[in-house]
Design an enzyme around this catalytic site. Structure first.
Site, mmCIF file in Angstrom:
data_model
loop_
_atom_site.group_PDB
_atom_site.id
_atom_site.type_symbol
_atom_site.label_atom_id
_atom_site.label_comp_id
_atom_site.label_asym_id
_atom_site.label_seq_id
_atom_site.Cartn_x
_atom_site.Cartn_y
_atom_site.Cartn_z
ATOM 1 N N ASN A 46 0.833 -1.207 0.000
ATOM 2 C CA ASN A 46 0.000 0.000 0.000
ATOM 3 C C ASN A 46 0.867 1.256 0.000
ATOM 4 O OD1 ASN A 46 -2.332 -1.522 0.132
ATOM 5 N ND2 ASN A 46 -2.692 -1.173 2.305
ATOM 6 N N ARG A 373 -10.227 -4.474 -14.240
ATOM 7 C CA ARG A 373 -9.023 -5.245 -13.885
ATOM 8 C C ARG A 373 -9.300 -6.726 -14.083
ATOM 9 N NH1 ARG A 373 -5.576 -1.769 -10.991
ATOM 10 N NH2 ARG A 373 -6.643 -0.126 -9.806
ATOM 11 N N ARG A 403 -4.792 1.615 -12.968
ATOM 12 C CA ARG A 403 -3.436 1.850 -12.461
ATOM 13 C C ARG A 403 -2.745 0.574 -12.002
ATOM 14 N NH1 ARG A 403 -4.169 6.356 -9.258
ATOM 15 N NH2 ARG A 403 -3.322 7.778 -10.805
ATOM 16 N N HIS A 433 -15.004 3.058 -15.015
ATOM 17 C CA HIS A 433 -14.873 2.293 -13.782
ATOM 18 C C HIS A 433 -16.155 1.536 -13.454
ATOM 19 C CE1 HIS A 433 -14.181 2.000 -9.254
ATOM 20 N NE2 HIS A 433 -13.066 1.513 -9.746
ATOM 21 N N TYR A 466 -11.919 -9.928 -2.072
ATOM 22 C CA TYR A 466 -12.652 -8.660 -2.042
ATOM 23 C C TYR A 466 -14.130 -8.956 -1.824
ATOM 24 C CZ TYR A 466 -8.793 -6.003 -4.278
ATOM 25 O OH TYR A 466 -7.608 -5.388 -4.578
ATOM 26 N N ARG A 562 -13.940 2.109 4.529
ATOM 27 C CA ARG A 562 -12.720 1.324 4.722
ATOM 28 C C ARG A 562 -11.468 2.188 4.755
ATOM 29 N NH1 ARG A 562 -11.575 -1.304 -0.109
ATOM 30 N NH2 ARG A 562 -9.705 -0.092 -0.432
ATOM 31 N N HIS A 590 -15.030 -4.064 -0.048
ATOM 32 C CA HIS A 590 -15.038 -3.357 -1.332
ATOM 33 C C HIS A 590 -16.445 -3.013 -1.799
ATOM 34 C CE1 HIS A 590 -13.925 -2.952 -5.755
ATOM 35 N NE2 HIS A 590 -12.969 -2.259 -5.167
#
Length: 688
Positions: A46, A373, A403, A433, A466, A562, A590
């Site tokens: 992270n 992703r 990213r 997204h 997730y 979160r 998530h």
């Protein structure tokens, strides 16, 4: 008027508090021991991404000569850079202490992480053979010379800086790159039932005499260093290049971005440190952080399990959804009723099976899907290619700028393009997204739509860790709106109107404001008024201000955030009626869920969007209403279970101390475990 810096928590500082919560998991003695090591890895990974993106952004603001106060929550960019470095140094110190404590406990479990001075005689031959067979052929060793410019150091790669004091009293420096292709943890043969692990770093230290045997030195030492570079992509304006080529070139250019963080072993001598910083052009605007003996602790995410299931979380068996069979046609089942899949509690197989069924079904004419992703090995992509081979019209909106996943997405984009899949590369200036799929099927000489909309990526790997909601539906009202989003991808100068969903960048803020205003009006007229929100991050000052307004009007607001939370809850006269918690646990939270009382007739949405400026203004996002009464009840129950968590819930408040919620009853509620039992009980009720 309250000053600006009393209204908001700075985004970057809030993120650092989130990462401190990850570190709390590594420190928690109730977390299985090897899982604690893996949380150390997550904390470190992270932090790498934070410096590549957020620290780099603040640094660019500072270099541009801008104070940045209006964008940074009332703090100057230069002051923020200093504050970030101070906090990170403290967090790194804490993480090193936690790591040492974990290693001591591993010894009690007969697991020894040894260094080069602790190698037992019986392991010498194994290590020597391992070095010459596995390590030496892949080794990149750079001899440094005063007259030669320092070679470009790779972003986030770990290096050993080697210093040799030669017999002629001169010094020779060298760099050893620790390749990502090398296994970071070398498991040595067991001895008397004990496990021994040596990090590749220490194996290399042990092998220095073999690597540098041509030099005549009196002493040799090796210390770890790591550099982090600006991770922002810059896009080429060459019109002759395809979009895939531009992204590919940008990914390559990222590897030579400006340095933003330099981490070094704090035992490194000053002479070598000064030499390196001068060679690399590191200056006072970069974050220079003294660290421990080892860097790239993100590798601990892959720490070997050694067959010790007792030191790992018990793996759950993903459940099926009540009445939604994997052995029957999903089209037929969802034709009459919506179904919700909540991974990882439910199996991700529903998504893959649905796409595979669509690929084979002769009545299916087209498939449209957004991809953000993909997994490294993606059954989703394979199913879409299979559908194209079977003559379906397959359209994929793939985001090549997700990213740090650009390369994987580029590879799959090229494969799909080669197989006849129509690719859409989003919208200029916006990332796509949203998470949705529409399948058109010919029934009775008419086209009927089926599909799903989700809070998460269609990714088999992350679906195991997730938490995400995916709504399977044949509701033509919702699917008609979703289809307009695909039309927008192809004709993006036209702004479409939606009757049911709401989308970014055109409608999300307006719609959310309207929903909040309705609660404000209800509160002012004595009706039921509450808002329950669950998301990853909350950093839009406009949305924060709107919630402050609702709080002042008497609307009760519960938020489960979160990560970043720029809102300050519990401030008298500003946010008295707002409570915020954060849950960090086994799975990464998530799901994005918005619940509005609407005078006890709840309006409920699942969404791909957090309440961040980028999600509201700079991305294509979809928030989808839930109309099915059973699913509405289920989602309210799930939120309430999470809200009652008194094991992994941290209280977000003015103190920013990440304090755990203290149980007010004897009942222990750990939300992620309770949710699994909640779904398991639903299935057992069906069986009964």
């Amino acid at each position: 008027m309250t000053k600006l810096n009393n209204l908001y928590i700075n985004r970057e500082l809030s993120w650092l508090q989130f990462n401190a919560r990850v570190l709390q998991e590594a420190a928690d003695e109730n977390v299985p021991l090897i899982e604690r090591l893996r949380f150390i890895g997550i904390f470190s990974n992270n932090l790498d991404e934070f410096f590549k993106v957020r620290y780099a952004t603040v640094k660019r603001i500072d270099q541009a000569g801008k104070g940045g106060k209006s964008h940074l929550g009332g703090i100057k960019a230069s002051d923020l850079l200093e504050r970030i470095t101070e906090i990170v140094i403290e967090h790194q110190r804490t993480s090193l202490g936690i790591l040492e404590s974990i290693q001591e406990k591993l010894i009690k479990e007969d697991i020894y992480i040894i260094n080069e001075t602790q190698i037992q005689e019986v392991h010498h031959n194994f290590i020597k053979n391992y070095f010459f067979q596995e390590v030496s052929p892949a080794l990149v060793t750079i001899i440094l010379n005063e007259n030669i410019e320092l070679p470009l150091l790779k972003d986030s790669a770990a290096y050993l800086i080697v210093k040799m004091n030669l017999k002629d009293e001169s010094k020779q420096y060298a760099l050893i790159e620790i390749s990502k292709a090398m296994n970071r943890f070398v498991v040595l043969p067991k001895l008397d039932g004990k496990n021994y692990i040596i990090l590749i770093d220490d194996l290399l230290r042990h092998s220095l005499k073999d690597i540098f045997n041509i030099f005549d030195y009196t002493s040799i030492s090796a210390n770890m260093i790591k550099i982090t570079r600006d991770g922002e992509l810059d896009f080429d304006s060459d019109l002759s290049k395809s979009f895939i080529d531009k992204i590919s070139d940008s990914v390559r250019d990222r590897k030579i971005g400006e340095p933003v963080r330099f981490v070094y072993d704090k035992t490194l001598d000053d002479e070598t440190l000064i030499y390196l910083m001068e060679k690399m052009g590191i200056d006072s605007k970069d974050s220079v952080i003294p660290g421990g003996r080892y860097h790239n602790r993100r590798d601990y995410m892959g720490f070997p399990s050694l067959g010790r299931k007792d030191l790992l979380y018990t793996k759950i068996n993903p459940l099926t959804v009540k009445d939604l069979s994997l052995e029957q046609s999903i089209f037929n089942t969802i034709s009459d009723k919506d179904y919700m899949v909540h991974t990882p509690y439910h199996t991700f197989s529903y998504i893959v099976n649905f796409l595979r069924e669509a690929a084979l079904d002769p009545t299916v004419k087209s498939i449209k899907i957004t991809i953000y992703r993909l997994a490294q090995i993606s059954h989703v992509a394979s199913s879409l290619i299979n559908a194209a081979k079977n003559g379906k019209k397959v359209t994929v909106s793939i985001e090549l700028r997700a990213r740090f996943d650009e390369e994987a997405n580029i590879n799959y984009a090229e494969q799909m393009q080669d197989e006849g899949v129509t690719l859409l590369f989003g919208v200029p200036g916006l990332k796509v997204h949203s998470k949705m799929c529409i399948i058109e099927r010919e029934e009775n000489q008419k086209i009927r739509r089926y599909g799903f909309v989700s809070t998460g990526n269609f990714n088999e790997s992350t679906a195991r860790i997730y938490t995400d909601f995916t709504l399977f539906t044949a509701d033509q009202r919702i699917l008609k709106d979703l289809n307009k989003v695909f039309n927008f991808f192809e004709v993006n100068y036209k702004i479409y109107r939606f009757k049911h969903i709401f989308t970014s960048p055109h409608y999300t803020q307006t719609k959310l404001f309207a929903l909040i205003d309705n609660e404000i009006e209800n509160a002012q007229t004595g009706k039921s008024a509450f808002i329950k929100l669950k998301m990853n991050s909350m950093s839009s000052y406009k949305m924060v201000d709107k919630l402050y307004e609702a709080s002042r009007a008497g609307v009760k607001i519960q938020m489960i955030i979160r990560g970043i939370c720029c809102l300050i809850p519990g401030v008298k006269g500003m946010s008295d009626n707002i409570e915020v918690i954060s849950i960090i646990d086994k799975f990464l939270e998530h799901t994005r869920l918005f619940i509005f009382s609407n005078n006890n007739d709840p309006k409920i949405y699942i969404s791909s969007a957090d309440w961040m400026t980028r999600n509201i203004d700079n991305r294509v996002e979809v928030s989808c209403p839930i109309y099915d009464a059973d699913i509405k009840k289920e989602l309210q129950d799930i939120f309430d279970i999470c809200w009652r968590d008194n094991v992994k819930a941290r209280i977000i408040n003015q103190n920013q101390d990440n304090s755990y919620r203290i149980p007010i009853t004897d009942k222990i509620i750990r939300a992620q475990f309770e949710i699994y039992d909640f779904y398991k009980n639903k299935l057992e009720e069906t069986d009964a």
